[in-house]
Write a protein that holds these residues in place. Structure first.
Motif, PDB file in Angstrom:
ATOM      1  N   UNK A   6       0.608  -1.462   0.270  1.00 18.95           N
ATOM      2  CA  UNK A   6      -0.092   0.256   0.101  1.00 18.95           C
ATOM      3  C   UNK A   6       0.734   0.597   0.350  1.00 18.95           C
ATOM      4  N   UNK A   7       0.268   2.434  -0.738  1.00 18.82           N
ATOM      5  CA  UNK A   7       0.974   3.884  -0.481  1.00 18.82           C
ATOM      6  C   UNK A   7      -0.317   4.252  -0.183  1.00 18.82           C
ATOM      7  N   UNK A   8      -0.019   6.002  -0.223  1.00 18.86           N
ATOM      8  CA  UNK A   8      -0.920   7.267  -0.674  1.00 18.86           C
ATOM      9  C   UNK A   8      -1.379   7.351   1.860  1.00 18.86           C
ATOM     10  N   UNK A   9      -2.351   8.086   1.560  1.00 21.58           N
ATOM     11  CA  UNK A   9      -2.167   8.262   2.717  1.00 21.58           C
ATOM     12  C   UNK A   9      -2.378   9.040   3.918  1.00 21.58           C
ATOM     13  N   UNK A  10      -1.589   9.693   4.799  1.00 18.92           N
ATOM     14  CA  UNK A  10      -1.516  11.230   5.728  1.00 18.92           C
ATOM     15  C   UNK A  10      -1.945  11.962   5.942  1.00 18.92           C
ATOM     16  N   UNK A  11      -2.350  12.741   6.279  1.00 22.04           N
ATOM     17  CA  UNK A  11      -2.881  13.923   7.755  1.00 22.04           C
ATOM     18  C   UNK A  11      -3.834  14.567   6.139  1.00 22.04           C
ATOM     19  N   UNK A  87     -13.701  13.017   6.672  1.00 17.23           N
ATOM     20  CA  UNK A  87     -14.180  13.714   8.447  1.00 17.23           C
ATOM     21  C   UNK A  87     -13.704  12.987   8.835  1.00 17.23           C
ATOM     22  N   UNK A  88     -13.777  13.508  10.000  1.00 12.49           N
ATOM     23  CA  UNK A  88     -12.938  12.925  11.061  1.00 12.49           C
ATOM     24  C   UNK A  88     -13.114  11.498  11.706  1.00 12.49           C
ATOM     25  N   UNK A  89     -14.755  11.137  11.282  1.00  8.83           N
ATOM     26  CA  UNK A  89     -14.798  10.060  11.506  1.00  8.83           C
ATOM     27  C   UNK A  89     -14.124   8.815  10.036  1.00  8.83           C
ATOM     28  N   UNK A  90     -13.427   9.253   9.395  1.00  9.11           N
ATOM     29  CA  UNK A  90     -12.915   8.581   8.251  1.00  9.11           C
ATOM     30  C   UNK A  90     -11.699   7.652   9.459  1.00  9.11           C
ATOM     31  N   UNK A  91     -10.930   8.621  10.097  1.00  4.82           N
ATOM     32  CA  UNK A  91      -9.087   8.600  10.855  1.00  4.82           C
ATOM     33  C   UNK A  91      -9.449   7.088  11.286  1.00  4.82           C
ATOM     34  N   UNK A  92      -8.075   6.682  10.134  1.00  5.12           N
ATOM     35  CA  UNK A  92      -8.764   4.656  10.489  1.00  5.12           C
ATOM     36  C   UNK A  92      -7.338   4.944  10.242  1.00  5.12           C
ATOM     37  N   UNK A  93      -7.057   3.293   9.893  1.00  6.29           N
ATOM     38  CA  UNK A  93      -5.972   2.507   9.447  1.00  6.29           C
ATOM     39  C   UNK A  93      -6.238   1.651   8.112  1.00  6.29           C
ATOM     40  N   UNK A  94      -6.794   1.856   7.301  1.00  5.98           N
ATOM     41  CA  UNK A  94      -6.997   1.577   6.140  1.00  5.98           C
ATOM     42  C   UNK A  94      -6.014   0.173   5.206  1.00  5.98           C
ATOM     43  N   UNK A  95      -6.438  -1.298   5.277  1.00  7.37           N
ATOM     44  CA  UNK A  95      -5.840  -2.664   4.280  1.00  7.37           C
ATOM     45  C   UNK A  95      -6.441  -2.700   3.435  1.00  7.37           C
ATOM     46  N   UNK A  96      -5.844  -2.356   2.357  1.00 12.02           N
ATOM     47  CA  UNK A  96      -6.738  -3.634   0.970  1.00 12.02           C
ATOM     48  C   UNK A  96      -5.934  -4.669   1.083  1.00 12.02           C
ATOM     49  N   UNK A  97      -6.994  -5.555   0.659  1.00 13.03           N
ATOM     50  CA  UNK A  97      -7.654  -7.290   0.258  1.00 13.03           C
ATOM     51  C   UNK A  97      -7.259  -6.813  -1.262  1.00 13.03           C
ATOM     52  N   UNK A  98      -6.835  -8.532  -1.206  1.00 13.90           N
ATOM     53  CA  UNK A  98      -7.540  -9.421  -1.928  1.00 13.90           C
ATOM     54  C   UNK A  98      -7.890 -11.009  -2.243  1.00 13.90           C
ATOM     55  N   UNK A  99      -8.225 -11.449  -3.260  1.00 13.06           N
ATOM     56  CA  UNK A  99      -9.053 -12.801  -2.857  1.00 13.06           C
ATOM     57  C   UNK A  99      -9.787 -12.983  -3.781  1.00 13.06           C
ATOM     58  N   UNK A 100     -10.343 -14.323  -4.120  1.00 15.28           N
ATOM     59  CA  UNK A 100     -11.064 -15.045  -6.039  1.00 15.28           C
ATOM     60  C   UNK A 100     -12.064 -14.303  -5.247  1.00 15.28           C
ATOM     61  N   UNK A 101     -12.772 -13.910  -5.234  1.00 15.17           N
ATOM     62  CA  UNK A 101     -14.273 -13.379  -4.890  1.00 15.17           C
ATOM     63  C   UNK A 101     -14.553 -12.191  -3.742  1.00 15.17           C
ATOM     64  N   UNK A 107      -5.750 -12.440   1.260  1.00  9.55           N
ATOM     65  CA  UNK A 107      -4.081 -11.799   1.377  1.00  9.55           C
ATOM     66  C   UNK A 107      -4.263  -9.868   1.595  1.00  9.55           C
ATOM     67  N   UNK A 108      -3.330  -9.652   2.168  1.00 12.33           N
ATOM     68  CA  UNK A 108      -3.664  -8.136   3.041  1.00 12.33           C
ATOM     69  C   UNK A 108      -2.712  -7.535   2.949  1.00 12.33           C
ATOM     70  N   UNK A 109      -2.312  -6.167   2.851  1.00 11.34           N
ATOM     71  CA  UNK A 109      -1.730  -5.120   2.895  1.00 11.34           C
ATOM     72  C   UNK A 109      -1.142  -5.046   4.223  1.00 11.34           C
ATOM     73  N   UNK A 110      -0.113  -3.803   3.940  1.00 12.52           N
ATOM     74  CA  UNK A 110       0.133  -3.973   5.149  1.00 12.52           C
ATOM     75  C   UNK A 110      -0.448  -2.586   6.459  1.00 12.52           C
ATOM     76  N   UNK A 111      -1.580  -1.990   6.266  1.00 14.28           N
ATOM     77  CA  UNK A 111      -1.448  -0.783   6.278  1.00 14.28           C
ATOM     78  C   UNK A 111      -1.373   0.482   6.283  1.00 14.28           C
ATOM     79  N   UNK A 112      -2.220   1.612   6.096  1.00 12.41           N
ATOM     80  CA  UNK A 112      -1.856   2.884   5.867  1.00 12.41           C
ATOM     81  C   UNK A 112      -2.408   3.868   6.825  1.00 12.41           C
ATOM     82  N   UNK A 113      -1.727   4.062   7.445  1.00 16.19           N
ATOM     83  CA  UNK A 113      -2.477   5.605   8.181  1.00 16.19           C
ATOM     84  C   UNK A 113      -3.162   6.547   7.359  1.00 16.19           C
ATOM     85  N   UNK A 114      -4.672   7.152   7.630  1.00 12.23           N
ATOM     86  CA  UNK A 114      -5.489   7.825   6.953  1.00 12.23           C
ATOM     87  C   UNK A 114      -5.585   8.870   8.468  1.00 12.23           C
ATOM     88  N   UNK A 115      -5.383   9.818   8.537  1.00  7.12           N
ATOM     89  CA  UNK A 115      -6.418  11.255   9.466  1.00  7.12           C
ATOM     90  C   UNK A 115      -6.906  12.317   9.092  1.00  7.12           C
TER      91      UNK A 115
END
Length: 118
Positions: A6-11, A87-101, A107-115
Protein backbone atom coordinates in the motif's frame (compact mmCIF):
# COMPACT_ATOMS: atom_id res chain seq x y z
CA UNK A 1 -1.93 -15.63 -2.89
CA UNK A 2 -1.13 -12.09 -3.90
CA UNK A 3 1.45 -9.84 -2.24
CA UNK A 4 0.02 -6.36 -1.59
CA UNK A 5 1.93 -3.12 -0.94
CA UNK A 6 0.00 0.00 0.00
CA UNK A 7 0.88 3.65 -0.48
CA UNK A 8 -0.81 6.98 0.07
CA UNK A 9 -2.62 8.13 3.13
CA UNK A 10 -1.48 10.75 5.60
CA UNK A 11 -2.96 13.77 7.35
CA UNK A 12 -5.67 15.92 5.78
CA UNK A 13 -8.18 18.47 6.98
CA UNK A 14 -11.87 17.68 7.02
CA UNK A 15 -13.34 18.15 3.58
CA UNK A 16 -10.10 17.25 1.89
CA UNK A 17 -9.16 14.33 -0.34
CA UNK A 18 -6.66 11.50 -0.37
CA UNK A 19 -5.96 8.59 -2.66
CA UNK A 20 -4.76 5.22 -1.49
CA UNK A 21 -3.03 2.78 -3.79
CA UNK A 22 -2.45 -0.94 -3.44
CA UNK A 23 0.04 -2.57 -5.77
CA UNK A 24 -0.18 -6.30 -6.18
CA UNK A 25 2.26 -8.91 -7.32
CA UNK A 26 1.24 -12.37 -8.27
CA UNK A 27 -0.22 -13.81 -11.39
CA UNK A 28 -3.73 -14.06 -9.96
CA UNK A 29 -4.34 -10.31 -9.47
CA UNK A 30 -6.44 -9.74 -12.55
CA UNK A 31 -8.73 -12.63 -11.75
CA UNK A 32 -9.49 -11.72 -8.17
CA UNK A 33 -11.67 -9.31 -6.26
CA UNK A 34 -10.16 -6.47 -4.26
CA UNK A 35 -11.37 -4.66 -1.22
CA UNK A 36 -10.58 -1.90 1.23
CA UNK A 37 -11.15 -2.11 4.96
CA UNK A 38 -10.35 0.19 7.85
CA UNK A 39 -9.81 -0.04 11.56
CA UNK A 40 -10.12 2.88 13.91
CA UNK A 41 -8.55 2.84 17.39
CA UNK A 42 -10.56 0.68 19.75
CA UNK A 43 -12.85 -0.54 17.00
CA UNK A 44 -13.11 -3.64 14.86
CA UNK A 45 -11.98 -3.71 11.27
CA UNK A 46 -14.82 -2.68 8.97
CA UNK A 47 -15.57 -3.00 5.29
CA UNK A 48 -15.15 0.13 3.17
CA UNK A 49 -15.36 -0.84 -0.50
CA UNK A 50 -14.88 -3.73 -2.89
CA UNK A 51 -14.49 -4.24 -6.61
CA UNK A 52 -14.90 -7.27 -8.83
CA UNK A 53 -12.05 -8.59 -10.92
CA UNK A 54 -13.35 -6.91 -14.06
CA UNK A 55 -13.95 -3.66 -12.24
CA UNK A 56 -17.53 -3.70 -13.40
CA UNK A 57 -19.12 -4.23 -10.01
CA UNK A 58 -18.40 -2.18 -6.91
CA UNK A 59 -19.70 -2.18 -3.37
CA UNK A 60 -19.49 0.48 -0.69
CA UNK A 61 -20.24 0.83 2.97
CA UNK A 62 -23.09 3.24 3.57
CA UNK A 63 -20.78 5.50 5.54
CA UNK A 64 -18.58 6.20 2.49
CA UNK A 65 -21.04 5.93 -0.35
CA UNK A 66 -20.93 9.01 -2.56
CA UNK A 67 -17.59 10.14 -1.13
CA UNK A 68 -15.20 7.25 -1.84
CA UNK A 69 -14.50 5.56 -5.16
CA UNK A 70 -12.76 2.24 -5.64
CA UNK A 71 -11.14 1.46 -8.96
CA UNK A 72 -8.55 -0.86 -10.39
CA UNK A 73 -6.05 -0.93 -13.21
CA UNK A 74 -5.29 -4.54 -14.02
CA UNK A 75 -2.54 -3.50 -16.44
CA UNK A 76 -0.73 -1.92 -13.46
CA UNK A 77 -1.85 -4.54 -10.94
CA UNK A 78 -3.11 -1.73 -8.76
CA UNK A 79 -6.32 -0.90 -6.94
CA UNK A 80 -7.14 2.60 -5.77
CA UNK A 81 -9.38 4.19 -3.19
CA UNK A 82 -10.16 7.83 -3.93
CA UNK A 83 -11.47 9.47 -0.78
CA UNK A 84 -13.22 12.84 -1.06
CA UNK A 85 -15.06 14.99 1.46
CA UNK A 86 -13.16 13.32 4.26
CA UNK A 87 -14.53 13.49 7.78
CA UNK A 88 -12.78 13.07 11.14
CA UNK A 89 -14.65 9.77 11.57
CA UNK A 90 -12.81 8.44 8.52
CA UNK A 91 -9.63 8.42 10.59
CA UNK A 92 -8.31 4.87 10.68
CA UNK A 93 -5.70 2.47 9.41
CA UNK A 94 -6.79 1.39 5.95
CA UNK A 95 -6.04 -2.06 4.54
CA UNK A 96 -6.40 -3.43 1.05
CA UNK A 97 -7.31 -7.04 0.52
CA UNK A 98 -7.35 -9.50 -2.36
CA UNK A 99 -9.05 -12.79 -2.90
CA UNK A 100 -10.93 -15.03 -5.29
CA UNK A 101 -14.20 -13.21 -4.81
CA UNK A 102 -15.83 -10.20 -3.18
CA UNK A 103 -15.97 -10.93 0.52
CA UNK A 104 -13.50 -13.80 0.21
CA UNK A 105 -10.04 -12.39 0.85
CA UNK A 106 -6.84 -14.26 1.59
CA UNK A 107 -4.18 -11.57 1.15
CA UNK A 108 -3.84 -8.28 3.02
CA UNK A 109 -1.76 -5.14 2.65
CA UNK A 110 0.39 -3.74 5.43
CA UNK A 111 -2.03 -0.95 6.32
CA UNK A 112 -1.71 2.80 5.95
CA UNK A 113 -2.77 5.54 8.34
CA UNK A 114 -5.35 8.11 7.31
CA UNK A 115 -5.93 10.96 9.75
CA UNK A 116 -8.58 13.59 9.17
CA UNK A 117 -8.39 16.67 11.38
CA UNK A 118 -11.43 18.77 12.21
Amino acid sequence: QVHLVQSGGGLVQAGGSLRLSCAASGRTFSSGAMGWFRQAPGKEREFVAAISWTGGVTFYADSVKGRFTISRDNAKNTVYLQMNSLKPEDTAVYYCAAGPGVGNYNSWGQGTQVTVSS
